[in-house]
Design a protein around this motif. Structure first.
Motif, short mmCIF file in Angstrom:
data_model
loop_
_atom_site.label_atom_id
_atom_site.label_comp_id
_atom_site.label_asym_id
_atom_site.label_seq_id
_atom_site.Cartn_x
_atom_site.Cartn_y
_atom_site.Cartn_z
N GLN A 61 114.09 72.74 197.02
CA GLN A 61 114.02 73.23 195.43
C GLN A 61 112.76 72.20 194.51
O GLN A 61 112.00 72.01 193.93
CB GLN A 61 114.62 73.80 195.31
N PRO A 62 114.03 71.32 194.54
CA PRO A 62 113.16 70.02 193.36
C PRO A 62 111.84 68.91 193.74
O PRO A 62 111.96 68.78 193.41
CB PRO A 62 114.08 69.03 193.36
N TYR A 63 111.45 69.42 194.41
CA TYR A 63 110.44 68.83 195.51
C TYR A 63 109.25 69.96 195.50
O TYR A 63 108.06 69.76 195.02
CB TYR A 63 110.54 68.06 196.78
N LEU A 64 109.75 70.88 196.26
CA LEU A 64 108.64 72.44 196.46
C LEU A 64 108.56 73.58 196.02
O LEU A 64 108.25 74.07 195.37
CB LEU A 64 109.22 73.07 197.87
N GLY A 65 109.92 73.81 194.93
CA GLY A 65 109.58 74.57 193.97
C GLY A 65 110.28 73.80 192.52
O GLY A 65 110.14 73.17 191.96
N ARG A 66 110.37 75.37 191.76
CA ARG A 66 110.65 74.53 190.43
C ARG A 66 112.47 74.03 190.44
O ARG A 66 113.14 74.51 190.35
CB ARG A 66 110.82 75.96 189.52
#
Length: 188
Positions: A61-66
């Protein structure tokens, strides 16, 4: 002429302090490629009461999402691709007086693996992986890696200083992943 000698001592001491701070914070990476020593990182194993897909999503999530506000303070995505990012990681060190910034590639192989490779940091080379395997209704997350330093014994000493802090940072991240994945799995 005594003041000239004093200035030299102050200059050398100031240079040594600046070099140390630069090395610790990752602002002055030392990668000379001679006398390379490599040491293992991990393994660290965490069993998580959540499905593998959920655990993978929490990691990604921290890399590919919000990213959450708290994660944006720790991770800054510099460049994003479909399955790989270049990210800067900010970690407080020295009792919070300094912040180490590492720049790493993070590669995603859904849903079983996340690989990290250091581009810039306090040591010349680090490779790491998070491997996720199904374990009953949950997931086993295994962290393993290698940390390399240059300059023979001096580098080996420096690796001995960096590795425990590096592994402690990873352990804290794994605990946070476990907590969030289990929280998400418990939601109705």
């Amino acid at each position: 002429m005594a003041w000239v000698g004093g200035l030299v001592v102050v200059g050398v001491a100031g240079g040594a302090v600046a070099g140390y701070v630069g090395l610790v914070t990752g602002a002055l990476p030392l990668d000379v490629g001679i006398g390379r020593r490599t040491r293992p990182l991990g393994p660290q194993t965490v069993d998580i009461a959540a499905p593998r897909e959920v655990v993978f999503e929490v990691i990604a999530q921290p890399y590919l999402g919000r990213a959450t506000r708290a994660m944006r303070e720790k991770v800054q995505v510099v460049e994003r691709g479909a399955d790989m990012v270049l990210a800067a990681h900010h970690t407080p060190v020295a009792g919070g007086r300094l912040t180490t910034t590492t720049v790493e590639t993070v590669k995603f192989s859904r849903p079983e693996r996340v690989d990290f490779r250091l581009v810039r940091g306090p040591v010349p080379a680090v490779t790491e992986s998070f491997t996720l395997s199904e374990r009953g209704p949950g997931t086993r997350l295994v962290y393993e890696g290698e940390l390399s330093t240059d300059l023979w014994r001096a580098g080996q000493w420096w690796g001995g200083m960096v590795a425990p802090r590096w592994e402690a940072t990873v352990a804290a991240s794994l605990a946070a992943v476990r907590q969030e994945a289990e929280r998400r799995s418990a939601l109705p």
